[in-house]
Design a protein around this motif. Structure first.
Motif, PDB file in Angstrom:
ATOM      1  N   GLN A   2       0.824  -1.202   0.000  1.00 30.87           N
ATOM      2  CA  GLN A   2       0.000   0.000   0.000  1.00 30.87           C
ATOM      3  C   GLN A   2       0.862   1.257   0.000  1.00 30.87           C
ATOM      4  N   ASP A   3       0.326   2.285  -0.621  1.00 28.16           N
ATOM      5  CA  ASP A   3       1.065   3.523  -0.814  1.00 28.16           C
ATOM      6  C   ASP A   3       1.003   4.424   0.427  1.00 28.16           C
ATOM      7  N   HIS A   4       1.473   3.896   1.554  1.00 25.77           N
ATOM      8  CA  HIS A   4       1.479   4.743   2.734  1.00 25.77           C
ATOM      9  C   HIS A   4       2.473   4.188   3.738  1.00 25.77           C
ATOM     10  N   GLN A   5       2.872   5.059   4.637  1.00 28.53           N
ATOM     11  CA  GLN A   5       3.799   4.637   5.681  1.00 28.53           C
ATOM     12  C   GLN A   5       3.027   4.416   6.961  1.00 28.53           C
ATOM     13  N   SER A   6       3.381   3.341   7.657  1.00 25.03           N
ATOM     14  CA  SER A   6       2.672   3.118   8.903  1.00 25.03           C
ATOM     15  C   SER A   6       3.635   2.680   9.996  1.00 25.03           C
ATOM     16  N   GLN A   7       3.201   2.858  11.208  1.00 26.25           N
ATOM     17  CA  GLN A   7       4.007   2.480  12.360  1.00 26.25           C
ATOM     18  C   GLN A   7       3.234   1.473  13.191  1.00 26.25           C
ATOM     19  N   PRO A   8       3.944   0.601  13.900  1.00 23.26           N
ATOM     20  CA  PRO A   8       3.206  -0.300  14.790  1.00 23.26           C
ATOM     21  C   PRO A   8       2.488   0.525  15.874  1.00 23.26           C
ATOM     22  N   LEU A   9       1.335   0.035  16.290  1.00 19.47           N
ATOM     23  CA  LEU A   9       0.608   0.676  17.389  1.00 19.47           C
ATOM     24  C   LEU A   9       1.317   0.279  18.672  1.00 19.47           C
ATOM     25  N   ALA A  64     -10.184  11.877   6.910  1.00 19.81           N
ATOM     26  CA  ALA A  64      -8.873  11.923   6.290  1.00 19.81           C
ATOM     27  C   ALA A  64      -7.831  12.632   7.164  1.00 19.81           C
ATOM     28  N   ASN A  65      -8.096  12.688   8.468  1.00 20.73           N
ATOM     29  CA  ASN A  65      -7.188  13.338   9.440  1.00 20.73           C
ATOM     30  C   ASN A  65      -6.941  14.819   9.127  1.00 20.73           C
ATOM     31  N   HIS A  66      -7.927  15.479   8.522  1.00 23.57           N
ATOM     32  CA  HIS A  66      -7.728  16.885   8.159  1.00 23.57           C
ATOM     33  C   HIS A  66      -7.903  17.854   9.338  1.00 23.57           C
ATOM     34  N   VAL A 136      -4.213  18.125   6.010  1.00 27.67           N
ATOM     35  CA  VAL A 136      -3.349  17.729   7.116  1.00 27.67           C
ATOM     36  C   VAL A 136      -2.421  18.875   7.485  1.00 27.67           C
TER      37      VAL A 136
ATOM     38  N   LYS B 108      -4.898   8.328   0.460  1.00 26.79           N
ATOM     39  CA  LYS B 108      -3.700   7.520   0.208  1.00 26.79           C
ATOM     40  C   LYS B 108      -2.829   7.333   1.441  1.00 26.79           C
ATOM     41  N   LEU B 110      -3.584   7.078   4.358  1.00 27.94           N
ATOM     42  CA  LEU B 110      -4.196   6.201   5.357  1.00 27.94           C
ATOM     43  C   LEU B 110      -4.087   4.731   4.953  1.00 27.94           C
ATOM     44  N   ALA B 206      -1.523  -4.644  14.372  1.00 23.69           N
ATOM     45  CA  ALA B 206      -2.213  -3.376  14.074  1.00 23.69           C
ATOM     46  C   ALA B 206      -1.192  -2.244  13.918  1.00 23.69           C
ATOM     47  N   VAL B 208      -0.607   2.133  12.734  1.00 20.34           N
ATOM     48  CA  VAL B 208      -1.199   3.466  12.639  1.00 20.34           C
ATOM     49  C   VAL B 208      -0.508   4.170  11.478  1.00 20.34           C
ATOM     50  N   PRO B 209      -1.260   4.776  10.570  1.00 25.33           N
ATOM     51  CA  PRO B 209      -0.604   5.499   9.478  1.00 25.33           C
ATOM     52  C   PRO B 209       0.253   6.616  10.068  1.00 25.33           C
ATOM     53  N   ALA B 210       1.479   6.756   9.605  1.00 28.96           N
ATOM     54  CA  ALA B 210       2.386   7.769  10.151  1.00 28.96           C
ATOM     55  C   ALA B 210       1.707   9.141  10.116  1.00 28.96           C
TER      56      ALA B 210
END
Ligand SMILES: N[C@@H](Cc1ccc(O)c(I)c1)C(=O)O
Ligand SMILES: N[C@@H](Cc1ccc(O)c(I)c1)C(=O)O
Lengths: 225, 225
Positions: A2-9, A64-66, A136, B108, B110, B206, B208-210
């Protein structure tokens, strides 16, 4: 993938079921001590408390976290006076007929009228604005999504933050609220006033309408399936 | 003088300024640990915890104290499956074009897509409905006021209650949401779905999107005057 960066919760805290229930009940009992009041003391409340509460409001989920909100926290006597004058003028026409009979009947148990001295006496008024465009980043001019819902959640967080900090509040919705845009000098093309919160200490003679203490039971407000 | 009964406010708790600030900061820090997640464990969560959280939501202020909300808390696998199927069908058409380019771009970061397995895996879905008509008594058929705002505040209270109890949540707003009215068998003339909350434990993986961790600063979301 997927086109996004994520971090572990990594900051989730898990509690045993018994403690979860205790925590839910603590929150419930504290929430049950929250009552809208209409008579505020003029005792000051430090700005840093209001600031922390607004920061907590800003953690609410949003489309969208806006984060499509802006909070104008008013401590200035001059600005509070302007708001009182504008609000009372609107409320007079509301109570003198604009409301209509059914609405006035619904308000009778609350004992409200067009006089809003607390708009001048309470230490803080917080005008909540919603934003049509944004993103954002504050300077973005993109479409915001679920604006009204997002701001509603954030305002719910704010009321809880203020209450749990030891402040009494009132949610006030004069109609129309556009005078808040002018007085707070906000951009009328992009922002709309959502609600006005009054925050401070109750006056010694503050009361709660008996009717407001009457909340529906869980069976009336919920269905479990 | 006024046509209403009132009681003294006798359950207000006053704290010294220093403690108020500590309490505000505790609420802020706890709120900062709340993140919407999209991967839930199927571990069960007892009903009484959800019940206490919904009761807390029901303490929110509302127009004329009409409490214009109903919460359908869904634990039934069969009903969750129906909701997942209906939601995924809508989401597929959303992601395949109905959303439009700007909206898809905004989503995107997210990393969301049309697959919503958590609608079946999470122990609880809570469908929040708003009510056009009602009143202080559940059987009333009067006009409700500031319905959308009232339900927004109550949903904000609910998210806080669930979070503070030790549950992870996701706010979900499939568009249109009317399938929730049908599946939950609610009165479509009077009630409208407001939001769907997913509640449970996060799965072990799980994330969390950065981007969602990036919240605006106090100077961006607030003005003090
Ligand atoms: N409802 C879709 C899309 C979506 C997702 C997140 C979000 O903040 C917004 I605005 C929309 C979905 O749930 O995938
Ligand atoms: N805005 C008016 C009237 C009012 C008051 C309370 C209330 O719950 C509702 I709905 C309306 C006023 O503030 O007096």
């Amino acid at each position: 993938m997927q086109d996004h960066q994520s971090q572990p919760l990594n900051d989730f805290i898990e509690y045993p079921h018994e403690e979860m229930l205790n925590r839910a009940n603590e929150f419930l009992q504290t929430s049950q001590r929250r009552h809208s009041i209409r008579s505020f003391s003029d005792r000051p409340v430090p700005k840093n408390i209001i600031e922390a509460c607004i920061k907590a409001a800003g953690t609410a989920p949003s489309g969208a976290n806006h984060q499509p909100w802006h909070f104008v926290a008013i401590n200035s006597s001059d600005v509070k006076k302007q708001i009182r004058e504008a609000a009372e003028k609107l409320e007079r026409s509301f109570y003198e007929g604009r409301a209509g009979e059914e609405w006035l009947d619904a308000l009778k148990p609350l004992g409200t009228d067009a006089n809003k001295p607390y708009l001048e006496h309470a230490p803080w008024l917080i005008a909540v604005f919603s934003q049509k465009k944004g993103g954002v980043n504050t300077d973005d001019k993109n479409t915001n999504y679920y604006v009204h819902e997002s701001v509603g959640l954030a305002t719910g967080f704010l009321i809880q933050a203020l209450h749990r900090s030891g402040l009494a509040t009132l949610t006030h919705t004069p109609k129309p609220m556009s005078f808040l845009t002018d007085i707070c000098k906000r951009d009328k093309d992009n922002e709309r006033p959502y609600m006005l919160l009054i925050a401070g200490y109750p006056s010694d003679d503050a009361t709660v309408p008996a009717h407001a203490l009457d909340k529906k039971s869980i069976d009336e407000i919920a269905t479990f399936i």
